[in-house]
Design an enzyme around this catalytic site. Sequence first.
Site, PDB file in Angstrom:
ATOM      1  N   SER A 188       0.923  -1.249   0.022  1.00  0.00           N
ATOM      2  CA  SER A 188       0.116  -0.203   0.216  1.00  0.00           C
ATOM      3  C   SER A 188       1.044   1.324   0.025  1.00  0.00           C
ATOM      4  O   SER A 188       1.831   1.352   0.727  1.00  0.00           O
ATOM      5  CB  SER A 188      -0.822  -0.035   1.272  1.00  0.00           C
ATOM      6  OG  SER A 188      -1.360   1.353   1.436  1.00  0.00           O
ATOM      7  N   HIS A 218      -0.992  -1.310  -4.384  1.00  0.00           N
ATOM      8  CA  HIS A 218      -2.335  -1.034  -3.598  1.00  0.00           C
ATOM      9  C   HIS A 218      -2.363   0.474  -3.366  1.00  0.00           C
ATOM     10  O   HIS A 218      -1.537   0.974  -2.752  1.00  0.00           O
ATOM     11  CB  HIS A 218      -2.517  -1.756  -2.130  1.00  0.00           C
ATOM     12  CG  HIS A 218      -3.805  -1.965  -1.572  1.00  0.00           C
ATOM     13  ND1 HIS A 218      -4.631  -2.741  -1.998  1.00  0.00           N
ATOM     14  CD2 HIS A 218      -4.200  -1.008  -0.611  1.00  0.00           C
ATOM     15  CE1 HIS A 218      -5.902  -2.365  -1.174  1.00  0.00           C
ATOM     16  NE2 HIS A 218      -5.378  -1.357  -0.576  1.00  0.00           N
ATOM     17  N   ASP A 228      -4.463   3.292  -1.841  1.00  0.00           N
ATOM     18  CA  ASP A 228      -5.853   3.518  -1.023  1.00  0.00           C
ATOM     19  C   ASP A 228      -6.526   4.965  -1.088  1.00  0.00           C
ATOM     20  O   ASP A 228      -5.721   5.775  -0.929  1.00  0.00           O
ATOM     21  CB  ASP A 228      -5.304   3.335   0.399  1.00  0.00           C
ATOM     22  CG  ASP A 228      -5.236   1.917   0.988  1.00  0.00           C
ATOM     23  OD1 ASP A 228      -4.156   1.537   1.534  1.00  0.00           O
ATOM     24  OD2 ASP A 228      -6.098   1.127   0.675  1.00  0.00           O
ATOM     25  N   MET A 278      -9.257   7.650  -0.473  1.00  0.00           N
ATOM     26  CA  MET A 278      -9.729   7.823   0.656  1.00  0.00           C
ATOM     27  C   MET A 278     -10.633   9.277   0.595  1.00  0.00           C
ATOM     28  O   MET A 278      -9.861  10.332  -0.075  1.00  0.00           O
ATOM     29  CB  MET A 278      -8.996   8.088   2.319  1.00  0.00           C
ATOM     30  CG  MET A 278      -8.622   6.596   2.227  1.00  0.00           C
ATOM     31  SD  MET A 278      -7.575   6.721   4.082  1.00  0.00           S
ATOM     32  CE  MET A 278      -6.796   5.025   3.723  1.00  0.00           C
ATOM     33  N   HIS A 327      -8.027   0.656  -4.149  1.00  0.00           N
ATOM     34  CA  HIS A 327      -9.049   0.313  -3.290  1.00  0.00           C
ATOM     35  C   HIS A 327      -9.884   1.773  -2.898  1.00  0.00           C
ATOM     36  O   HIS A 327      -9.319   2.557  -2.259  1.00  0.00           O
ATOM     37  CB  HIS A 327      -8.184   0.180  -1.890  1.00  0.00           C
ATOM     38  CG  HIS A 327      -9.205  -0.332  -0.766  1.00  0.00           C
ATOM     39  ND1 HIS A 327      -8.498  -0.439   0.515  1.00  0.00           N
ATOM     40  CD2 HIS A 327     -10.482  -0.122  -0.607  1.00  0.00           C
ATOM     41  CE1 HIS A 327      -9.531  -0.414   1.624  1.00  0.00           C
ATOM     42  NE2 HIS A 327     -10.844  -0.466   0.882  1.00  0.00           N
ATOM     43  N   MET A 341     -12.101   3.877  -0.818  1.00  0.00           N
ATOM     44  CA  MET A 341     -13.081   4.009   0.121  1.00  0.00           C
ATOM     45  C   MET A 341     -13.609   5.517   0.242  1.00  0.00           C
ATOM     46  O   MET A 341     -13.267   6.442   0.734  1.00  0.00           O
ATOM     47  CB  MET A 341     -11.938   4.170   1.442  1.00  0.00           C
ATOM     48  CG  MET A 341     -11.432   2.831   1.739  1.00  0.00           C
ATOM     49  SD  MET A 341      -9.737   2.766   2.746  1.00  0.00           S
ATOM     50  CE  MET A 341      -8.570   2.687   1.429  1.00  0.00           C
ATOM     51  N   MET A 387     -11.058  -6.548   4.978  1.00  0.00           N
ATOM     52  CA  MET A 387     -10.205  -5.555   5.993  1.00  0.00           C
ATOM     53  C   MET A 387     -10.035  -6.028   7.233  1.00  0.00           C
ATOM     54  O   MET A 387     -10.954  -6.533   7.989  1.00  0.00           O
ATOM     55  CB  MET A 387     -11.267  -4.217   6.158  1.00  0.00           C
ATOM     56  CG  MET A 387     -11.343  -3.620   4.636  1.00  0.00           C
ATOM     57  SD  MET A 387      -9.829  -2.915   3.746  1.00  0.00           S
ATOM     58  CE  MET A 387      -9.141  -2.017   5.108  1.00  0.00           C
ATOM     59  N   GLY A 435      -9.280   3.366   7.175  1.00  0.00           N
ATOM     60  CA  GLY A 435      -8.922   5.117   7.157  1.00  0.00           C
ATOM     61  C   GLY A 435      -7.547   5.519   7.227  1.00  0.00           C
ATOM     62  O   GLY A 435      -6.995   6.422   6.940  1.00  0.00           O
ATOM     63  N   PHE A 436      -6.757   4.401   7.947  1.00  0.00           N
ATOM     64  CA  PHE A 436      -5.298   4.740   8.314  1.00  0.00           C
ATOM     65  C   PHE A 436      -4.463   3.390   8.239  1.00  0.00           C
ATOM     66  O   PHE A 436      -4.650   2.434   8.481  1.00  0.00           O
ATOM     67  CB  PHE A 436      -5.293   5.199   9.696  1.00  0.00           C
ATOM     68  CG  PHE A 436      -6.233   6.480   9.984  1.00  0.00           C
ATOM     69  CD1 PHE A 436      -7.592   6.519  10.352  1.00  0.00           C
ATOM     70  CD2 PHE A 436      -5.474   7.928   9.524  1.00  0.00           C
ATOM     71  CE1 PHE A 436      -8.168   7.759  10.184  1.00  0.00           C
ATOM     72  CE2 PHE A 436      -6.366   9.053   9.750  1.00  0.00           C
ATOM     73  CZ  PHE A 436      -7.506   8.883   9.983  1.00  0.00           C
ATOM     74  N   GLY A 437      -3.208   3.796   7.790  1.00  0.00           N
ATOM     75  CA  GLY A 437      -2.385   2.615   8.026  1.00  0.00           C
ATOM     76  C   GLY A 437      -1.723   2.738   9.508  1.00  0.00           C
ATOM     77  O   GLY A 437      -2.010   3.427  10.030  1.00  0.00           O
ATOM     78  N   GLY A 438      -0.813   1.780   9.692  1.00  0.00           N
ATOM     79  CA  GLY A 438      -0.243   1.403  10.940  1.00  0.00           C
ATOM     80  C   GLY A 438      -1.233   1.147  12.024  1.00  0.00           C
ATOM     81  O   GLY A 438      -0.803   1.134  13.341  1.00  0.00           O
ATOM     82  N   ASP A 447      -6.244  -6.650   4.093  1.00  0.00           N
ATOM     83  CA  ASP A 447      -5.707  -5.588   4.019  1.00  0.00           C
ATOM     84  C   ASP A 447      -5.858  -4.818   5.629  1.00  0.00           C
ATOM     85  O   ASP A 447      -6.954  -4.737   5.937  1.00  0.00           O
ATOM     86  CB  ASP A 447      -6.608  -4.485   3.131  1.00  0.00           C
ATOM     87  CG  ASP A 447      -6.320  -3.016   2.970  1.00  0.00           C
ATOM     88  OD1 ASP A 447      -6.563  -2.271   2.286  1.00  0.00           O
ATOM     89  OD2 ASP A 447      -5.168  -2.532   3.809  1.00  0.00           O
ATOM     90  N   GLY A 448      -4.810  -4.747   6.047  1.00  0.00           N
ATOM     91  CA  GLY A 448      -4.607  -3.847   7.420  1.00  0.00           C
ATOM     92  C   GLY A 448      -3.854  -4.564   8.516  1.00  0.00           C
ATOM     93  O   GLY A 448      -4.355  -5.676   8.910  1.00  0.00           O
ATOM     94  N   GLY A 449      -2.803  -4.090   8.981  1.00  0.00           N
ATOM     95  CA  GLY A 449      -2.083  -4.852   9.905  1.00  0.00           C
ATOM     96  C   GLY A 449      -1.309  -5.900   9.750  1.00  0.00           C
ATOM     97  O   GLY A 449      -1.118  -6.466  10.843  1.00  0.00           O
ATOM     98  N   GLY A 470       1.451  -1.721   4.104  1.00  0.00           N
ATOM     99  CA  GLY A 470       1.806  -0.758   3.921  1.00  0.00           C
ATOM    100  C   GLY A 470       3.332  -0.547   4.907  1.00  0.00           C
ATOM    101  O   GLY A 470       4.445  -0.508   4.664  1.00  0.00           O
TER     102      GLY A 470
END
Length: 219
Positions: free
Chosen positions: A9, A34, A36, A38, A67, A69, A138, A143-146, A176-178, A198
């Site tokens: 990402s 990827h 993102d 938003m 993606h 969003m 998801m 909404g946010f990375g990390g 996708d995510g974490g 990401g």
Amino acid sequence: MNKIKISPSILSADFSQLGNEIKRLEDGGADMIHVDVMDGHFVPNLTIGPPVIKALRGNTKLPFDVHLMISPVHKYIKDYADAGADIITFHPEATNNLKESIQHVKNLGKKVGVSLNPDTQINLIEEFLTEINLVLIMSVHPGFGGQKFIHKVLDKIKELKIIKVKKNLNFDIEVDGGINFDNSKLVIEAGANILVSGTTIFKSNQGNIKKNIEILKLT
Ligand code: DX5
Ligand code: ZN
């Protein structure tokens, strides 16, 4: 066994160097990019849109895994297709007619994905699984990375994989995510064949992208 693909990402990339960052990802062995998107409405963050995707298109031959969003999504789909998206994934909550929006992406000659937030159940989209190329699960609230990986989605990935095998379907299962080096094996064993990352790819091992992608692929 499906080959595991990595879709880094760019949300975690250096936004002042996006063209170079995409080249670094390609050189590092990424299978796709990827992106993102938003809108500050569907999610409480605002990132990039069609003009930036168009500007980046010439920097790589890799597929743009976009993606969305954003909400409403239907009327903007063509803008992303024209900007150079190869896969267009959106959230079912962002359209009044899921069937029509799926068909719209396909009519534009693009691959279509539908994304399930952590609290959205598979039954919302089950009847469309024969129509789509990809389900994006998801593992964080978008909404946010990390953010921290939400372990309960492992059951959803397993459930989706069972449906995929039972109905002999061939959509990709992307998560996708974490995603990190500790949970990527669990995600793959649960049934995912595409990992989005990401933070882990851009920040681990002093930002050694090639090494980080290799580790995720090997898990
Ligand atoms: C959330 C984004 C993130 C991003 C990956 O809306 O979709 O999940 O792609 O972020 P990391 O890998 O940093 O959790
Ligand atoms: Zn994403």
